[in-house]
Write an enzyme that holds these catalytic residues in place. Structure first.
Site, mmCIF file in Angstrom:
data_model
loop_
_atom_site.group_PDB
_atom_site.id
_atom_site.type_symbol
_atom_site.label_atom_id
_atom_site.label_comp_id
_atom_site.label_asym_id
_atom_site.label_seq_id
_atom_site.Cartn_x
_atom_site.Cartn_y
_atom_site.Cartn_z
ATOM 1 N N GLY A 1 0.797 -1.228 0.000
ATOM 2 C CA GLY A 1 0.000 0.000 0.000
ATOM 3 C C GLY A 1 0.826 1.272 0.000
ATOM 4 N N HIS B 1 19.847 4.591 33.406
ATOM 5 C CA HIS B 1 20.630 5.834 33.323
ATOM 6 C C HIS B 1 21.950 5.558 32.601
ATOM 7 C CE1 HIS B 1 22.360 9.659 34.456
ATOM 8 N NE2 HIS B 1 23.457 9.005 34.812
HETATM 9 P P1 FAD Z 1 -3.115 2.182 1.885
HETATM 10 O O1 FAD Z 1 -1.798 1.966 2.483
HETATM 11 O O2 FAD Z 1 -3.375 3.418 1.118
HETATM 12 O O3 FAD Z 1 -3.383 0.912 0.976
HETATM 13 C C1 FAD Z 1 -4.517 0.769 0.182
HETATM 14 C C2 FAD Z 1 -4.175 -0.138 -0.966
HETATM 15 O O4 FAD Z 1 -5.378 -0.453 -1.655
HETATM 16 C C3 FAD Z 1 -3.247 0.505 -1.994
HETATM 17 O O5 FAD Z 1 -2.161 -0.348 -2.244
HETATM 18 C C4 FAD Z 1 -4.122 0.652 -3.243
HETATM 19 O O6 FAD Z 1 -3.407 0.485 -4.444
HETATM 20 C C5 FAD Z 1 -5.102 -0.486 -3.040
HETATM 21 N N1 FAD Z 1 -6.379 -0.318 -3.732
HETATM 22 C C6 FAD Z 1 -7.206 0.758 -3.713
HETATM 23 N N2 FAD Z 1 -8.322 0.511 -4.424
HETATM 24 C C7 FAD Z 1 -8.179 -0.757 -4.913
HETATM 25 C C8 FAD Z 1 -8.994 -1.583 -5.727
HETATM 26 N N3 FAD Z 1 -10.199 -1.186 -6.155
HETATM 27 N N4 FAD Z 1 -8.528 -2.808 -6.037
HETATM 28 C C9 FAD Z 1 -7.319 -3.248 -5.615
HETATM 29 N N5 FAD Z 1 -6.511 -2.502 -4.843
HETATM 30 C C10 FAD Z 1 -6.943 -1.281 -4.475
HETATM 31 N N6 FAD Z 1 1.570 6.645 8.632
HETATM 32 C C11 FAD Z 1 2.213 6.301 9.763
HETATM 33 O O7 FAD Z 1 1.607 5.712 10.657
HETATM 34 N N7 FAD Z 1 3.534 6.594 9.951
HETATM 35 C C12 FAD Z 1 4.243 7.249 9.008
HETATM 36 O O8 FAD Z 1 5.430 7.498 9.205
HETATM 37 C C13 FAD Z 1 3.595 7.624 7.813
HETATM 38 N N8 FAD Z 1 4.270 8.276 6.852
HETATM 39 C C14 FAD Z 1 3.629 8.600 5.689
HETATM 40 C C15 FAD Z 1 4.345 9.305 4.726
HETATM 41 C C16 FAD Z 1 3.734 9.671 3.547
HETATM 42 C C17 FAD Z 1 4.524 10.410 2.505
HETATM 43 C C18 FAD Z 1 2.372 9.310 3.320
HETATM 44 C C19 FAD Z 1 1.702 9.654 2.039
HETATM 45 C C20 FAD Z 1 1.650 8.615 4.291
HETATM 46 C C21 FAD Z 1 2.272 8.268 5.491
HETATM 47 N N9 FAD Z 1 1.591 7.608 6.494
HETATM 48 C C22 FAD Z 1 2.228 7.288 7.665
HETATM 49 C C23 FAD Z 1 0.178 7.239 6.355
HETATM 50 C C24 FAD Z 1 0.055 5.738 5.974
HETATM 51 O O9 FAD Z 1 0.751 5.519 4.778
HETATM 52 C C25 FAD Z 1 -1.401 5.354 5.805
HETATM 53 O O10 FAD Z 1 -2.124 5.713 6.971
HETATM 54 C C26 FAD Z 1 -1.538 3.861 5.594
HETATM 55 O O11 FAD Z 1 -0.853 3.455 4.443
HETATM 56 C C27 FAD Z 1 -3.014 3.472 5.446
HETATM 57 O O12 FAD Z 1 -3.123 2.104 5.234
HETATM 58 P P2 FAD Z 1 -4.373 1.505 4.430
HETATM 59 O O13 FAD Z 1 -4.148 0.029 4.389
HETATM 60 O O14 FAD Z 1 -5.632 1.998 4.993
HETATM 61 O O15 FAD Z 1 -4.278 2.120 2.971
#
Ligand code: FAD
Ligand code: NAD
Length: 466
Positions: free
Chosen positions: A41, A445
């Site tokens: 993701g 410490h």
């Molecule tokens: P995502 O990681 O967005 O994953 C969703 C996945 O679903 C993606 O791979 C996408 O391609 C896939 N998808 C979507 N629709 C479909 C579909 N219809 N069919 C098939 N696949 C699909 N959070 C932290 O806790 N610590 C950090 O240090 C941090 N740093 C970050 C830095 C940056 C630059 C960014 C942009 C974000 C950061 N985040 C951080 C936030 C974190 O990345 C997200 O909160 C986290 O990835 C969310 O997880 P998720 O599984 O909900 O979604």
């Protein structure tokens, strides 16, 4: 071809892949669908992991230039090899995304590459390179995450006008980088490019940085970042970015109204937040109506449609990887008939700048607004022995505890290493600790963690050092 599963998960980010692993561990026949070429993701591919790899490497570079000489280490000919810095970032990403693929195999989760679309109750269609596959399932978990937002009239091209994704792969250090938004992404990626030599100007709509963080911490952090060379223009509204031949012209005006102004830049990073991603998901086929931002509501991860669950950035709550992960695990446990649970009061936040900023629980502003009586204990890193030996004395620890209960209600830290230290407070809060419990726990410490203990002592006024 048709196949039947207990659970089909759409999206393989931290919400989806952790849900899949837990489903596999609980003996559920599980499939996960991902439209991008690699699993993991946003977090692993274009978020947490690549940004931390760049923050780590760029800090080495800047420390070599800034701090080594004072510690008796003389470096000559220090030079940036940006290509190599980006390559080590990609290595870190590859190692971890491969690791997720391995974990899918290990936990007998079937991976489908392609876009997943709900096609009615218990039915998901995968459209990939191999054509369309229909999966039948008892449960669907939506874990489709989020994508960057922009501002009206600003077109992101990921080269000159970039989102966080483009800012992780700039081919050269911009001479002048303008950040729109002084949130987490702006400060982390702004720090990376500042350390590598860019002039960085931050344009923020509010009159403070880091909305959501404790106000006292945000104020001190702004001072420290300004010393590092980040220039802040607060209380301004960006009205447009014009792409000229060799420059970008960023127009803005005071948020409260007033005269328009403009700045030139080589690169503009738009970091004004992210929105839930539900494009083409077929939600209408099961009667789910996301709100106007695309957010799908949930009740213990259940959506309004029977057998359809939701976790991570696409649903309510902070957009954080560990929040998504915890939801994925709890959702799998509920599907398996167990008691899955997430404690939303104890989700830490960390900003991986230098110094880091970390917090958990309530801010002082929230406690005041809720009319909760509390006591504060503070301890500065200038009085911590390890911070002094490391010459990293910026920042402090602040602990908030109930006035009559002494229960820890929140903690707010700024300092090098506090992103690791905050977990101590999370565990303490999870066990319902009082500030005195922390104060009377022996800490090693000399360590930075002693600042937590001293701040806890400070709640009842018996801090030992000052
Ligand atoms: P995502 O990681 O967005 O994953 C969703 C996945 O679903 C993606 O791979 C996408 O391609 C896939 N998808 C979507 N629709 C479909 C579909 N219809 N069919 C098939 N696949 C699909 N959070 C932290 O806790 N610590 C950090 O240090 C941090 N740093 C970050 C830095 C940056 C630059 C960014 C942009 C974000 C950061 N985040 C951080 C936030 C974190 O990345 C997200 O909160 C986290 O990835 C969310 O997880 P998720 O599984 O909900 O979604
Ligand atoms: P954010 O919500 O943290 O910050 C956006 C900032 O942009 C805010 O300060 C907001 O006031 C400002 N803004 C909004 N509109 C504006 C305008 N028109 N002009 C000027 N400023 C404007 O969002 P982000 O920094 O884009 O991060 C997105 C998400 O990614 C966050 O929810 C965050 O949790 C997650 N993330 C987390 C980490 C981490 O945990 N270390 C790192 C990066 C991203």
């Amino acid at each position: 071809m048709s196949d039947t599963f207990d659970v089909v998960i759409i999206g393989a980010g931290p919400g989806g892949y952790n849900c899949a692993i837990r489903c596999g561990q609980l003996g559920l026949k599980t499939a996960i669908i991902e439209k991008e070429p690699t699993l993991g993701g946003t977090c692993l591919n274009v978020g947490c992991i690549p940004s931390k790899a760049l923050l780590h490497a760029s800090e080495y570079y800047s420390a070599a230039a800034r701090d080594f000489a004072s510690m008796g280490i003389e470096v000559s000919g220090l030079k940036l090899n940006l290509e190599q810095m980006l390559a080590q970032k990609s290595d870190a990403v590859k190692g971890l995304t491969d690791g997720v693929a391995f974990l899918m195999k290990k936990n007998k989760v079937e991976v489908f590459k392609g876009a997943g679309r709900i096609a009615g109750p218990g039915k998901v269609v995968v459209s990939g390179a191999a054509g369309e596959t229909t999966l039948q399932t008892r449960n669907i978990v939506i874990a489709t995450g989020s994508v960057p937002t922009s501002l009206p009239g600003i077109q992101i091209d990921e080269e000159r006008v970039v989102s966080s994704t483009g800012a992780l792969s700039l081919k050269q250090v911009p001479k002048k980088l303008i950040l729109i938004g002084a949130g987490v992404i702006g400060l982390e990626l702004g720090s990376v490019w500042r350390r590598l030599g860019a002039e960085v100007v931050v344009l923020e709509y509010l009159d403070r940085i880091l909305p959501g963080a404790d106000g006292e911490i945000a104020k001190q952090a702004q001072r420290v970042f300004a010393k590092q060379g980040l220039e802040f223009k607060l209380g301004v509204k960006v009205t447009g970015v014009e792409k000229l031949k060799s420059k970008l012209k960023v127009s803005y005006e005071p948020a409260a109204g007033g005269e328009a102004q403009a700045l030139d830049a080589d690169v503009v990073l738009v970091a004004v937040g992210r929105r839930p991603y539900t494009d083409g998901l077929g939600l209408e086929t099961v009667g789910i109506n996301p709100d106007k931002r695309g957010m799908i509501a949930n009740d213990h991860f259940r959506t309004s449609a029977d057998g359809v669950w939701v976790v991570g950035d696409v649903t309510a709550g902070p957009m954080l990887a560990h929040k998504a992960e915890d939801e994925g695990v709890a959702c799998a446990e509920l599907i398996a008939g167990k008691a899955g649970h997430v404690d939303y009061g104890i989700i830490p936040g960390v900003v991986y700048t230098r110094p880091e900023i970390a917090w958990v629980g309530k801010t002082e502003e929230e406690l005041k607004a809720e009319g909760v009586a509390y006591q504060v204990g503070r301890f500065p890193f200038t009085a911590n022995s390890r911070a002094r030996t490391n010459h990293d004395t910026d920042g402090f620890v602040k602990i908030l505890a109930g006035a009559s209960t002494d229960r820890v209600l929140g903690a707010h830290l700024m300092g090098v290493g506090v992103g690791e230290m905050i977990a101590e407070i999370c565990v303490a809060m999870e066990f319902g600790a009082s500030s005195e419990d922390i104060a009377r726990t022996c800490h090693p410490h000399p360590t930075l963690t002693e600042a937590i203990r001293q701040a806890a002592m400070g709640v009842e006024g018996w801090t030992m050092q000052m």
